[in-house]
Enzyme design. Structure first.
Site, PDB file in Angstrom:
ATOM      1  N   HIS A 195      23.137  18.722 -71.054  1.00 35.66           N
ATOM      2  CA  HIS A 195      23.313  20.173 -71.191  1.00 35.66           C
ATOM      3  C   HIS A 195      24.694  20.550 -71.704  1.00 35.66           C
ATOM      4  CE1 HIS A 195      19.804  21.053 -68.140  1.00 35.66           C
ATOM      5  NE2 HIS A 195      19.397  20.608 -69.298  1.00 35.66           N
TER       6      HIS A 195
ATOM      7  N   ASN B 154      18.499  13.887 -52.175  1.00 37.92           N
ATOM      8  CA  ASN B 154      18.537  15.353 -52.168  1.00 37.92           C
ATOM      9  C   ASN B 154      18.214  15.805 -50.741  1.00 37.92           C
ATOM     10  OD1 ASN B 154      17.988  18.147 -52.531  1.00 37.92           O
ATOM     11  ND2 ASN B 154      17.336  17.779 -54.642  1.00 37.92           N
TER      12      ASN B 154
ATOM     13  N   CYS C 142      28.365  27.393 -87.503  1.00 38.94           N
ATOM     14  CA  CYS C 142      28.282  26.117 -88.243  1.00 38.94           C
ATOM     15  C   CYS C 142      27.927  24.956 -87.315  1.00 38.94           C
ATOM     16  CB  CYS C 142      29.565  25.838 -89.014  1.00 38.94           C
ATOM     17  SG  CYS C 142      30.938  25.256 -87.987  1.00 38.94           S
TER      18      CYS C 142
ATOM     19  N   SER D 284      16.947  19.906 -58.654  1.00 41.64           N
ATOM     20  CA  SER D 284      15.699  20.511 -58.170  1.00 41.64           C
ATOM     21  C   SER D 284      14.518  20.044 -59.014  1.00 41.64           C
ATOM     22  CB  SER D 284      15.810  22.033 -58.196  1.00 41.64           C
ATOM     23  OG  SER D 284      16.185  22.470 -59.485  1.00 41.64           O
TER      24      SER D 284
ATOM     25  N   GLN E  27      22.713  16.667 -66.023  1.00 41.97           N
ATOM     26  CA  GLN E  27      22.490  18.052 -66.454  1.00 41.97           C
ATOM     27  C   GLN E  27      23.760  18.871 -66.214  1.00 41.97           C
ATOM     28  OE1 GLN E  27      18.285  19.329 -64.908  1.00 41.97           O
ATOM     29  NE2 GLN E  27      18.993  17.629 -63.671  1.00 41.97           N
ATOM     30  N   ASN E  28      24.731  18.249 -65.569  1.00 45.98           N
ATOM     31  CA  ASN E  28      25.950  18.984 -65.231  1.00 45.98           C
ATOM     32  C   ASN E  28      26.885  19.060 -66.429  1.00 45.98           C
ATOM     33  OD1 ASN E  28      24.794  19.014 -62.759  1.00 45.98           O
ATOM     34  ND2 ASN E  28      26.136  17.481 -61.844  1.00 45.98           N
ATOM     35  N   VAL E  29      27.628  20.153 -66.481  1.00 46.02           N
ATOM     36  CA  VAL E  29      28.537  20.368 -67.616  1.00 46.02           C
ATOM     37  C   VAL E  29      29.984  20.243 -67.154  1.00 46.02           C
ATOM     38  CG1 VAL E  29      26.859  21.855 -68.804  1.00 46.02           C
ATOM     39  CG2 VAL E  29      28.523  22.892 -67.236  1.00 46.02           C
ATOM     40  N   ASP E  30      30.178  19.749 -65.908  1.00 47.97           N
ATOM     41  CA  ASP E  30      31.499  19.854 -65.266  1.00 47.97           C
ATOM     42  C   ASP E  30      32.423  18.658 -65.501  1.00 47.97           C
ATOM     43  OD1 ASP E  30      30.502  17.841 -63.546  1.00 47.97           O
ATOM     44  OD2 ASP E  30      29.930  19.290 -61.999  1.00 47.97           O
TER      45      ASP E  30
HETATM   46  P1  OAD Z   1      19.615  23.396 -58.971  1.00 39.80           P
HETATM   47  O1  OAD Z   1      20.527  24.429 -58.423  1.00 39.80           O
HETATM   48  O2  OAD Z   1      18.310  23.846 -59.525  1.00 39.80           O
HETATM   49  O3  OAD Z   1      19.310  22.301 -57.865  1.00 39.80           O
HETATM   50  C1  OAD Z   1      20.320  21.689 -57.123  1.00 39.80           C
HETATM   51  C2  OAD Z   1      19.675  20.682 -56.193  1.00 39.80           C
HETATM   52  O4  OAD Z   1      20.709  19.987 -55.522  1.00 39.80           O
HETATM   53  C3  OAD Z   1      18.778  21.285 -55.118  1.00 39.80           C
HETATM   54  O5  OAD Z   1      17.519  20.630 -55.135  1.00 39.80           O
HETATM   55  C4  OAD Z   1      19.533  21.014 -53.818  1.00 39.80           C
HETATM   56  O6  OAD Z   1      18.655  20.753 -52.725  1.00 39.80           O
HETATM   57  C5  OAD Z   1      20.321  19.782 -54.171  1.00 39.80           C
HETATM   58  N1  OAD Z   1      21.545  19.571 -53.387  1.00 39.80           N
HETATM   59  C6  OAD Z   1      22.339  20.483 -52.780  1.00 39.80           C
HETATM   60  N2  OAD Z   1      23.403  19.917 -52.202  1.00 39.80           N
HETATM   61  C7  OAD Z   1      23.300  18.588 -52.445  1.00 39.80           C
HETATM   62  C8  OAD Z   1      24.100  17.460 -52.139  1.00 39.80           C
HETATM   63  N3  OAD Z   1      25.248  17.577 -51.465  1.00 39.80           N
HETATM   64  N4  OAD Z   1      23.680  16.244 -52.548  1.00 39.80           N
HETATM   65  C9  OAD Z   1      22.540  16.103 -53.237  1.00 39.80           C
HETATM   66  N5  OAD Z   1      21.745  17.143 -53.586  1.00 39.80           N
HETATM   67  C10 OAD Z   1      22.116  18.368 -53.210  1.00 39.80           C
HETATM   68  O7  OAD Z   1      20.457  22.576 -60.069  1.00 39.80           O
HETATM   69  P2  OAD Z   1      19.910  21.620 -61.236  1.00 39.80           P
HETATM   70  O8  OAD Z   1      18.715  20.870 -60.818  1.00 39.80           O
HETATM   71  O9  OAD Z   1      21.076  20.865 -61.722  1.00 39.80           O
HETATM   72  O10 OAD Z   1      21.065  24.421 -66.837  1.00 39.80           O
HETATM   73  O11 OAD Z   1      19.506  22.686 -62.337  1.00 39.80           O
HETATM   74  C11 OAD Z   1      19.118  22.269 -63.623  1.00 39.80           C
HETATM   75  C12 OAD Z   1      19.663  23.190 -64.689  1.00 39.80           C
HETATM   76  O12 OAD Z   1      19.357  24.554 -64.361  1.00 39.80           O
HETATM   77  C13 OAD Z   1      21.179  23.201 -64.787  1.00 39.80           C
HETATM   78  O13 OAD Z   1      21.674  22.146 -65.585  1.00 39.80           O
HETATM   79  C14 OAD Z   1      21.450  24.523 -65.455  1.00 39.80           C
HETATM   80  C15 OAD Z   1      20.499  25.408 -64.678  1.00 39.80           C
HETATM   81  O14 OAD Z   1      20.040  26.529 -65.368  1.00 39.80           O
HETATM   82  C16 OAD Z   1      21.855  24.959 -67.793  1.00 39.80           C
HETATM   83  O15 OAD Z   1      22.865  25.594 -67.541  1.00 39.80           O
HETATM   84  C17 OAD Z   1      21.367  24.694 -69.164  1.00 39.80           C
END
Ligand code: OAD
Length: 258
Positions: A123, A224, A134, A200, A105-108
């Site tokens: 994403h 996690n 377009c 998450s 889901q990461n864009v990095d």
């Molecule tokens: P979240 O910020 O919702 O969740 C990040 C998760 O990483 C949390 O559950 C943390 O507990 C966990 N975490 C933190 N540090 C960690 C580590 N060192 N190792 C492992 N886990 C760790 O981010 P995403 O689940 O990626 O969408 O969110 C999903 C989407 O929501 C993203 O892709 C983005 C956002 O809106 C778009 O931009 C379309």
């Protein structure tokens, strides 16, 4: 030795060594140790900024400068960071199992930077641009991707529709790229081992992948430091940062495959 008495790193390494297909879903947490902020933690982006002002099409059409300014800041930040041991460990696992897919889901772009090959970007990718009208997506090296935002300048596509260029990111309310979600779906349904790392597990449809994999019979692993809705379903849980857990698993896997 029973599974209970083996340490958990070895348990996962054994599963990986025996697996034919491995599928991974990653989220912002896997890049946290590289210095990229997550979204929903106490210090996360969505606790400081409002997604409805920055991460949807209406916001972009209303105020493209503000959206560009924010994404330029994130690009700059991401441009300065490097993959961490968690990214490298996932790249090594790919080399050590027959079939491997990493849906992120990461864009990095950090998974590719670490050497992962079969990466499915659910994403989008913050380093690419596309045309809002377009829809054409520009590739790395295209001049349209070299645009550097400055106040008062907005990039326009040469498509004839005069569409504004925008980051190639899936915003709230937008569909995921069809081929990406399709591929991730198929792999999740066939995986012997599925790893959910640093997410998450709340943003759908990506969040459905580990549940689908489990239902289809995969051995489900969550990495996690904090519990999620997936935790009670997982066969194995590592409640620690991925940059610490994954290298330990890879070390065991190397031993098993030596
Ligand atoms: P979240 O910020 O919702 O969740 C990040 C998760 O990483 C949390 O559950 C943390 O507990 C966990 N975490 C933190 N540090 C960690 C580590 N060192 N190792 C492992 N886990 C760790 O981010 P995403 O689940 O990626 O969408 O969110 C999903 C989407 O929501 C993203 O892709 C983005 C956002 O809106 C778009 O931009 C379309």
């Amino acid at each position: 030795m029973s599974d209970q008495t083996r340490d958990t790193y070895e348990q996962l390494a054994l599963r990986l060594a025996a697996a034919n297909r491995v599928c991974v879903l990653t989220g912002a947490g896997v890049s946290r140790e590289s210095g990229v902020p997550t979204f929903r933690e106490a210090d996360g982006l969505w606790n400081k900024y409002r997604p409805e002002e920055l991460a949807n099409v209406d916001a972009f059409l209303r105020n493209p400068e503000l959206v560009w300014e924010w994404y330029s800041w994130r690009r700059e930040l991401i441009g300065e960071v490097s993959p961490n041991p968690g990214h490298y460990a996932l790249a090594e696992i790919e080399q050590r199992v027959p079939q491997f897919t990493l849906a992120t889901q990461n864009v990095d772009n950090l998974h590719r930077a670490a050497g992962s090959v079969n990466v499915v970007e659910l994403h989008g990718n913050i380093m690419r641009n596309k045309c809002q009208k377009c829809g054409v997506v520009f590739k790395e090296g295209d001049p349209e991707n070299e645009f550097v935002f400055e106040k008062g300048t907005l990039p326009v596509c040469a498509c004839g529709k005069k569409g504004l260029l925008r980051p190639d990111i899936v915003w709230f309310g937008e569909m995921l790229p069809e081929d990406a979600i399709q591929q991730a779906w198929e792999e999740a349904g066939q995986a012997d081992v599925f790893l959910s790392v640093g997410t998450s597990t709340v943003v759908y449809p990506a969040a459905a992948l580990p549940f689908t994999a489990k239902q289809a019979g995969a051995y489900l692993v969550e990495i996690n430091p904090n519990p999620t809705e997936l935790t009670p379903l997982a066969d194995l849980v590592f409640s620690e940062p991925s940059g610490e857990a994954l290298p330990k698993v890879v070390a065991k896997l190397r031993e098993l495959q030596a």
